[in-house]
Design a protein around this motif. Structure first.
Motif, PDB file in Angstrom:
ATOM      1  N   LEU A 176      -6.115   1.025  -3.794  1.00 48.92           N
ATOM      2  CA  LEU A 176      -5.551   1.003  -2.448  1.00 48.92           C
ATOM      3  C   LEU A 176      -5.997  -0.233  -1.684  1.00 48.92           C
ATOM      4  O   LEU A 176      -5.181  -0.910  -1.042  1.00 48.92           O
ATOM      5  N   MET A 177      -7.288  -0.564  -1.733  1.00 49.28           N
ATOM      6  CA  MET A 177      -7.783  -1.727  -1.011  1.00 49.28           C
ATOM      7  C   MET A 177      -7.219  -3.026  -1.585  1.00 49.28           C
ATOM      8  O   MET A 177      -6.928  -3.972  -0.852  1.00 49.28           O
ATOM      9  N   THR A 178      -7.033  -3.070  -2.907  1.00 46.37           N
ATOM     10  CA  THR A 178      -6.422  -4.246  -3.517  1.00 46.37           C
ATOM     11  C   THR A 178      -4.979  -4.396  -3.056  1.00 46.37           C
ATOM     12  O   THR A 178      -4.517  -5.503  -2.743  1.00 46.37           O
ATOM     13  N   ALA A 179      -4.255  -3.267  -3.010  1.00 50.01           N
ATOM     14  CA  ALA A 179      -2.863  -3.305  -2.554  1.00 50.01           C
ATOM     15  C   ALA A 179      -2.766  -3.731  -1.093  1.00 50.01           C
ATOM     16  O   ALA A 179      -1.906  -4.546  -0.726  1.00 50.01           O
ATOM     17  N   VAL A 180      -3.663  -3.196  -0.255  1.00 47.25           N
ATOM     18  CA  VAL A 180      -3.679  -3.577   1.161  1.00 47.25           C
ATOM     19  C   VAL A 180      -3.988  -5.057   1.304  1.00 47.25           C
ATOM     20  O   VAL A 180      -3.365  -5.772   2.105  1.00 47.25           O
ATOM     21  N   LEU A 181      -4.936  -5.534   0.510  1.00 50.40           N
ATOM     22  CA  LEU A 181      -5.312  -6.947   0.557  1.00 50.40           C
ATOM     23  C   LEU A 181      -4.141  -7.840   0.170  1.00 50.40           C
ATOM     24  O   LEU A 181      -3.866  -8.851   0.838  1.00 50.40           O
ATOM     25  N   LEU A 182      -3.427  -7.473  -0.885  1.00 50.97           N
ATOM     26  CA  LEU A 182      -2.271  -8.269  -1.309  1.00 50.97           C
ATOM     27  C   LEU A 182      -1.168  -8.242  -0.258  1.00 50.97           C
ATOM     28  O   LEU A 182      -0.513  -9.258  -0.001  1.00 50.97           O
ATOM     29  N   LEU A 183      -0.977  -7.071   0.347  1.00 49.53           N
ATOM     30  CA  LEU A 183       0.025  -6.960   1.408  1.00 49.53           C
ATOM     31  C   LEU A 183      -0.326  -7.878   2.578  1.00 49.53           C
ATOM     32  O   LEU A 183       0.529  -8.603   3.110  1.00 49.53           O
ATOM     33  N   MET A 184      -1.603  -7.869   2.966  1.00 52.84           N
ATOM     34  CA  MET A 184      -2.038  -8.712   4.068  1.00 52.84           C
ATOM     35  C   MET A 184      -1.968 -10.194   3.705  1.00 52.84           C
ATOM     36  O   MET A 184      -1.637 -11.039   4.540  1.00 52.84           O
ATOM     37  N   ALA A 185      -2.291 -10.505   2.442  1.00 51.14           N
ATOM     38  CA  ALA A 185      -2.323 -11.907   2.023  1.00 51.14           C
ATOM     39  C   ALA A 185      -0.937 -12.521   1.989  1.00 51.14           C
ATOM     40  O   ALA A 185      -0.776 -13.728   2.248  1.00 51.14           O
ATOM     41  N   TYR A 186       0.069 -11.712   1.681  1.00 49.79           N
ATOM     42  CA  TYR A 186       1.414 -12.249   1.510  1.00 49.79           C
ATOM     43  C   TYR A 186       2.369 -11.879   2.639  1.00 49.79           C
ATOM     44  O   TYR A 186       3.584 -11.996   2.497  1.00 49.79           O
ATOM     45  N   THR A 187       1.816 -11.423   3.736  1.00 52.45           N
ATOM     46  CA  THR A 187       2.605 -11.167   4.939  1.00 52.45           C
ATOM     47  C   THR A 187       1.826 -11.708   6.132  1.00 52.45           C
ATOM     48  O   THR A 187       0.629 -12.024   6.011  1.00 52.45           O
ATOM     49  N   PRO A 188       2.440 -11.795   7.295  1.00 50.88           N
ATOM     50  CA  PRO A 188       1.718 -12.279   8.488  1.00 50.88           C
ATOM     51  C   PRO A 188       0.595 -11.348   8.939  1.00 50.88           C
ATOM     52  O   PRO A 188      -0.153 -11.698   9.861  1.00 50.88           O
TER      53      PRO A 188
END
Length: 210
Positions: free
Chosen positions: A17-29
């Protein structure tokens, strides 16, 4: 045995979950607020939560993911970092080290910061301390690596403008660092405390009397 299995499963869930959240944050504003050559980043928050719930190993894994996404921005993958592009042009290997290693090391250290501060101040306070430390260490190690690896380049010398290293770092990160520390402290503290109450973080071990 069943309890241990369930906890290991919950650890894997949190890591994913934290990896997914991190990727979401990294590739969005959601993860970056670009102001000048530096960006205010909130990507250390999932790294801090992972370090709290999973220890140094979990922090290091998510920190490595953050570091990799940060480096990829140097070549325009998932966004573009103005500073990263320039540093990559100067020395691609140093750019990778400067972007990757500080984030991995920060995640690793946060696991121990949580452990030690928890013993001294309790779980809730330790969550806040870890949240603050995530932003502080990320900024300190990132800027330290910048000066160490690129300090002699014309680009960084121009940014420093004749100031000493400490004055340069303090003035350069400025409001960005303050915002990161405040947001990381509050959100990490709230999320991690909620996970503790939901039993995703094991209770402290009690030392039996001899």
């Amino acid at each position: 045995m069943n309890t241990n299995t369930r906890f290991r499963t919950s650890q894997l869930v949190i890591l994913g979950l934290m990896t997914a959240v991190l990727l979401l944050m990294a590739y969005t504003p959601l993860g970056y607020l670009n102001i000048g050559p530096l960006a205010i980043t909130f990507n250390m928050i999932p790294v801090a939560v992972a370090a709290i719930t999973l220890g140094p190993a979990g922090g290091a894994i998510t920190g490595a993911v953050f570091g990799l996404t940060s480096f990829l921005q140097c070549i325009g993958v998932g966004g573009t970092s103005a500073m990263g592009v320039i540093l990559f042009g100067i020395n691609p290997v140093f750019a990778f080290i400067q972007r990757f290693v500080p984030r991995l090391l920060t995640g690793f250290l946060l696991g121990y910061i949580f452990r030690f501060s928890r013993k001294a101040a309790g779980t809730s306070a330790a969550c806040l301390i870890t949240g603050f430390s995530s932003a502080f260490l990320n900024t300190a190690l990132f800027m330290g690596a910048l000066v160490l690896l690129f300090g002699n380049s014309d680009y960084v010398q121009g940014l420093m403008g004749g100031r000493n290293v400490l004055a340069f770092i303090c003035t350069f990160v400025g409001v960005n660092a303050v915002c990161e520390m405040a947001v990381s402290t509050v959100i990490t503290g709230a999320v991690a405390t909620a996970l503790y109450k939901a039993h995703f973080i094991p209770a402290p071990r009690r030392t039996s009397a001899a």
